[in-house]
Design an enzyme around this catalytic site. Structure first.
Site, PDB file in Angstrom:
ATOM      1  N   ASP A  99      34.675  36.024  50.395  1.00 23.53           N
ATOM      2  CA  ASP A  99      34.309  36.498  51.727  1.00 23.53           C
ATOM      3  C   ASP A  99      35.292  37.543  52.237  1.00 23.53           C
ATOM      4  O   ASP A  99      36.486  37.273  52.395  1.00 23.53           O
ATOM      5  CB  ASP A  99      34.243  35.324  52.701  1.00 23.53           C
ATOM      6  CG  ASP A  99      33.147  34.345  52.316  1.00 23.53           C
ATOM      7  OD1 ASP A  99      31.999  34.798  52.176  1.00 23.53           O
ATOM      8  OD2 ASP A  99      33.437  33.154  52.136  1.00 23.53           O
ATOM      9  N   ASP A 130      39.002  36.152  45.692  1.00 22.97           N
ATOM     10  CA  ASP A 130      38.372  35.621  46.892  1.00 22.97           C
ATOM     11  C   ASP A 130      36.987  36.257  47.028  1.00 22.97           C
ATOM     12  O   ASP A 130      36.725  37.326  46.458  1.00 22.97           O
ATOM     13  CB  ASP A 130      39.243  35.972  48.103  1.00 22.97           C
ATOM     14  CG  ASP A 130      38.583  35.619  49.411  1.00 22.97           C
ATOM     15  OD1 ASP A 130      38.259  34.445  49.625  1.00 22.97           O
ATOM     16  OD2 ASP A 130      38.371  36.545  50.230  1.00 22.97           O
TER      17      ASP A 130
END
Length: 258
Positions: free
Chosen positions: A24, A22
């Site tokens: 963010d 991922d």
């Protein structure tokens, strides 16, 4: 820093050949920027916004997240119009984002070990140039970038689609992928894809939502890859041997930086 045994038995971890991460809040420190932009947007529309609301959208796709905010705050606006209001601040502040502590070191290490690395972010493609602007070194390490508006993503996190798409993009078996996440939705997504999940949640979020993770740590620099059968950071001999064994097993050279 806590390590939690998740939904997997305490057997020898599967050999890891790739990573799907991922962006963010995991590799890039964007969550404070998102928080301020959502808060400013809601308040500009005459309502109040709390972190209790904000944490329910962390890791979720843009449109469903916006709808959650609208429902929780009582705004009379469409998700698209709300995101346009949010972006008035976000488009200015997002380029300020920098890698989280330990992010560059860990991704560099995984690449040195011969792993292919894919990015799987719920954020839409239009925001990637803003995040990449001052983070070219980090983005240059990814072999593939999958965004939340990719046509292959039929359902966003916590569904497994985006992590499966990330694995497919780099030709990896999901069961042999290390997944890096910071949100509960993303942790559920990666686990549902069959990956070995290591999570780095915000301490303000309910930690019980990360029980599916193989390990849970406060930050990336506290994760020790050797606990999952990878070489330790800085162990040059072990790194070279691991990379060579991956090349041999694949019958060629692992993917290089995009």
């Amino acid at each position: 820093d806590a390590a939690s045994g998740g939904g997997r038995a305490a057997a020898t971890p599967p050999r890891i050949t790739a990573c799907v991460a991922d962006l963010d809040g995991t590799l890039l420190d964007t969550e404070p920027i998102y928080w301020e932009a959502y808060k400013a947007a809601v308040e500009s529309l005459g309502k109040s916004y709390s972190f209790d609301i904000h944490k329910t959208i962390m890791g979720h796709p843009e449109i469903p997240g916006a709808q959650t905010v609208i429902d929780a705050t009582g705004l009379a606006i469409s998700p698209e119009a709300f995101l346009a209001e949010r972006d008035k601040q976000l488009l200015t502040t997002m380029p300020e984002a920098r890698p989280r502590p330990g992010a560059l070191e860990l991704v560099r290490h995984l690449k040195a070990c011969g792993l292919r690395v894919a990015l799987a972010t719920s954020s839409y493609a239009e925001y990637i140039p803003l995040k990449r602007r001052h983070n070219e070194e980090l983005f240059g390490l990814f072999d593939a970038v999958i965004t939340g508006d990719d046509p292959a993503i039929k359902a966003g996190k916590p569904a497994p689609d985006i992590f499966l798409a990330g694995a497919a993009a780099i030709g990896a078996d999901p069961a042999q992928c290390l997944a890096l996440e910071d949100s509960a939705a993303g942790t559920q997504s990666a686990h549902a894809a069959g990956m070995v999940v290591v999570s780095f949640p915000d301490p303000r979020v309910d930690q019980s939502k990360f029980d599916l993770a193989e390990q849970v740590h406060e930050s990336l620099d506290l994760f020790r890859p050797e606990t999952l059968g990878l070489p330790a950071i800085g162990d040059d001999a072990a790194i070279a041997a691991y990379a060579a064994s991956l090349r041999a097993s694949e019958g060629g050279t692992s993917g290089g930086a995009a």
